[in-house]
Write an enzyme that holds these catalytic residues in place. Structure first.
Site: not given
Ligand SMILES: [Zn+2]
Length: 703
Positions: A494-495, A498, A501
């Site tokens: 998940h992290e 990010h 991105h």
């Molecule tokens: Zn998040």
């Protein structure tokens, strides 16, 4: 008298020269990749750099205002983009460290600087002269021959001014500013209280209290007690075991401890944080923040804080958010009630003469999972060392986008546990820097997050980003590497989503780069990556046993997949309850101070939350909404989940989870674009059509 003043003046000047000479923030870092020179930075540098940064920023703003030329994109927008670099540079380091390696000095600086910064930024975002120039540009935008990104940045700045009270005057304007300062102070107090409440609670156990706990958990608890004994010389810690409300300590205890009384004690310690009627109580603080937020929204002509917040998101209105929550709530609750029945029958079967309570859920669901799916968390963990899992995220980025990662050992960071990689693009060119700070420690905030030390932009030369992932994973023990459970594994993916991105982004201006997108869109790139984490094809490449190096077998993968929908009723109910609680606090139409506990109880009763499940966050420790920027935004994760389930289903439907065509589109329209276009438009460009909710319901077994 005059002489004395002159004398003082000279001293101040010479002191500031001394600061200037060795304060690392004052110049662009002379380091490889412009990584902050951490060993040269100490706590004494922050305050002077902040103050000089504010001063410098004020001068830059003044020169934009005093420019007598007709306003142009160049002399207003680009000038604003270029302003405040010293302040940004200082803030990037300071606020990263205050999250990950806080100490008393840093806490005090934060207390002092937060209201000053809030006042400073307000003085710009409320500046009528800047606003007039931007308004002039916005009114004449059609004649300026702007690119679509330039038009978007102008629109964002214009709307931000309005959202930040640019149209306010006189007493309303003053009140607006003082509300912001007050909220900022209260938020800092909220987090500091929460950290204290989390660190102050512990249960100290003897050997006889450890029934059911796996060895590695016992070892960590022993090490914790030994450390405390060493620090305090307090005999109560000698040859003991400590468990705390830090999630990495509490969840394993709740999952495995056979001692119902101790599970209750620890869980209550956790859920009562900030609600103990002591000096660290957060009840009044949270009620006050919510109340100030309504007042501020009303000043800006919004009905509620939620209306104000949602105005510039993908959801756009509170009604749209409640509509999505309502679509999910009943199926989730229905499923949670079925799960509860299963847990209760297990208790009854074992002859336990009690009703399941909230602190029993983890223990009995783990038992049930082992019984039903024969899947043991401890057995599974042995395939997910931190290093293997890091290999997994890097392989995903490589197979999808051609990125490669080279760990660097010659770059100094802010803590011995932090690691750094140079990220290279498909063609070998430099793409950015990725820092990972993975282990839990007392000076770190709870949870996991991505942040940056430097943002990407192209308008003033090619500037590539430095991003960081901070997590709270268990550190290695004396005889085992750091082993992650499935929740940790998905957290890392998940992290890292990010981080991608932030790393792959390729926009002109940093204020629209990377994760600078609307909040209910920002979780899409992170959550979509979680789908790859558990795909058999990828698991075989990275999930290897820490002793033998054997890749995870088909049988275990099969069990994992079967188990993936297990306990989803609980997980969704726990999450949705917190989302409702957040929306309810911020849909208040009056700034009358509420009784926090009563308000919370009513909110959860209204949706019919069962006693056996506690909202994932209670008000007094709901960091997302009181000390981070997720107020009226906790729903965003599930909003984005509609997108990520839909997106991943499209990869699956091609029969290739690394489908090149889709991966290229994903990179081009989602990762590279940042906030330069409307998120729904971007999604459609990537996917070819609108997202649908069906993939999400199916993923979570809620059909
Ligand atoms: Zn998040």
């Amino acid at each position: 008298m005059k002489k004395l003043i002159i004398f003082f003046y000279i001293i101040v000047i010479s002191f500031s020269n001394i600061w200037a000479m060795d304060n690392p923030f004052l110049n662009k870092y002379d380091t490889e990749f412009e990584i902050p020179p951490f060993s040269k930075i100490n706590n004494n540098h922050f305050m002077p750099a902040f103050l000089m940064g504010i001063d410098e920023h004020n001068k830059e703003i003044a020169s934009i205002i005093n420019n007598l030329d007709k306003p142009s994109f160049e002399n207003v927008i680009i000038a604003l983009e270029k302003s405040g670099t010293l302040l940004d540079r200082t803030g990037a380091v300071f606020f990263n460290l205050s999250g990950s390696t806080s100490d008393e000095e840093i806490q005090n600086i934060e207390k002092e600087i937060s209201p000053i910064l809030s006042e400073h930024y307000d003085s710009i975002s409320l500046n009528p002269e800047i606003f007039q120039k931007i308004k002039y540009l916005w009114d004449n935008a059609d004649d300026l021959s702007l690119s679509s990104e330039e038009r978007k940045i102008l629109e964002e700045k214009y709307k931000n001014f309005i959202r930040n009270g640019a149209l306010l005057e006189g007493p309303e304007k003053e009140r607006y500013s003082s509300i912001n300062q007050e909220i900022s102070k209260l938020s800092v107090k909220f987090s500091q209280n929460l950290l204290a409440e989390t660190n102050n609670f512990e249960i100290i156990l003897t050997k006889d209290d450890l029934d059911g706990l796996p060895d590695d958990i016992v070892i960590l608890a022993k090490e914790e007690a030994d450390k405390k004994y060493k620090e305090t010389k307090d005999k109560d810690y000698k040859n003991k075991y400590i468990f705390t409300p830090h999630r990495s300590s509490m969840y394993p205890f709740l999952t495995y401890s056979k001692r119902r009384d101790l599970r209750e004690k620890l869980y209550k310690g956790y859920i009562n944080r900030g609600d103990n009627n002591n000096e660290f109580d957060n009840k009044e603080i949270t009620a006050k923040i919510s109340s100030l937020r309504v007042e501020r929204a009303n000043l800006l002509n919004f009905e509620t804080h939620a209306h104000y917040v949602l105005d510039n998101t993908m959801a756009k209105t509170p009604e749209a958010v409640y509509e999505l929550l309502d679509q999910l709530w009943q199926p989730a609750l229905l499923r949670a009630n079925k799960e509860l029945e299963d847990l209760q029958s297990l208790v009854n079967k074992e002859g336990g003469n009690f009703k399941i309570a909230s602190w029993d859920w983890w223990y009995y669901s783990e038992k049930l999972r082992e019984e039903k799916y024969d899947l043991n968390d401890e057995e599974l963990k042995e395939f997910f060392t931190l290093n293997n899992t890091i290999d997994g995220i890097f392989k995903t980025a490589n197979k999808l986008f051609g990125l490669s990662f080279e760990e660097r050992f010659d770059i100094e960071l802010y803590h011995e546990d932090a690691r750094v990689w140079e990220v290279k693009d498909r063609d070998g060119s430099h793409l950015g820097i990725y820092i990972g700070d993975y282990y839990t420690r007392a000076s770190k905030r709870g949870g996991a997050w991505m942040s940056s030390f430097k943002d990407q932009s192209n308008f003033d030369g090619r500037e590539r980003p430095i991003v960081v992932n901070v997590c709270n994973f268990p550190p290695p023990s004396n005889d085992k590497p750091s082993l992650l459970n499935l929740e940790h594994v998905t957290t890392l993916f998940h992290e890292f989503g990010h981080a991608l991105h932030g790393l792959v982004t390729n926009t002109e201006y940093s204020s629209l780069s990377g994760t600078s997108v609307s909040r209910d869109f920002v979780e899409f790139p992170s959550q979509v990556l979680e789908h790859w984490a558990v795909e058999p094809e990828l698991l075989k490449l990275y999930a290897k046993h820490y002793k033998t190096g054997e890749p995870i077998g088909d049988e275990l993968i099969f069990k994992m997949q079967n188990a993936s929908k297990f306990n989803q009723g609980f997980a969704n109910v726990e999450y949705l309850a917190a989302s409702y609680l957040d929306m309810d606090w911020h849909s208040l139409r009056t700034n009358e101070i509420q009784n926090t506990v009563e308000f919370e109880n009513n909110s959860l009763k209204k949706i019919g939350l069962i006693d056996e499940i506690v909202s994932r966050y209670r008000t007094t420790y709901f960091q997302h909404i009181y000390s981070s920027s997720y107020s009226a935004g906790y729903y965003s994760y599930i909003w984005a989940a509609v997108l990520d389930s839909d997106a991943f289903a499209r990869f699956k439907n091609t029969g290739e989870i690394f489908n090149k065509d889709l991966a290229d589109k994903y990179r081009k329209f989602i990762l590279e674009k940042g906030g330069t276009e409307d998120p729904m438009e971007l999604y459609r460009s990537f996917a070819g059509s609108n997202p649908e909710i069906s993939a999400l319901l199916s993923d979570r077994g809620l059909e």
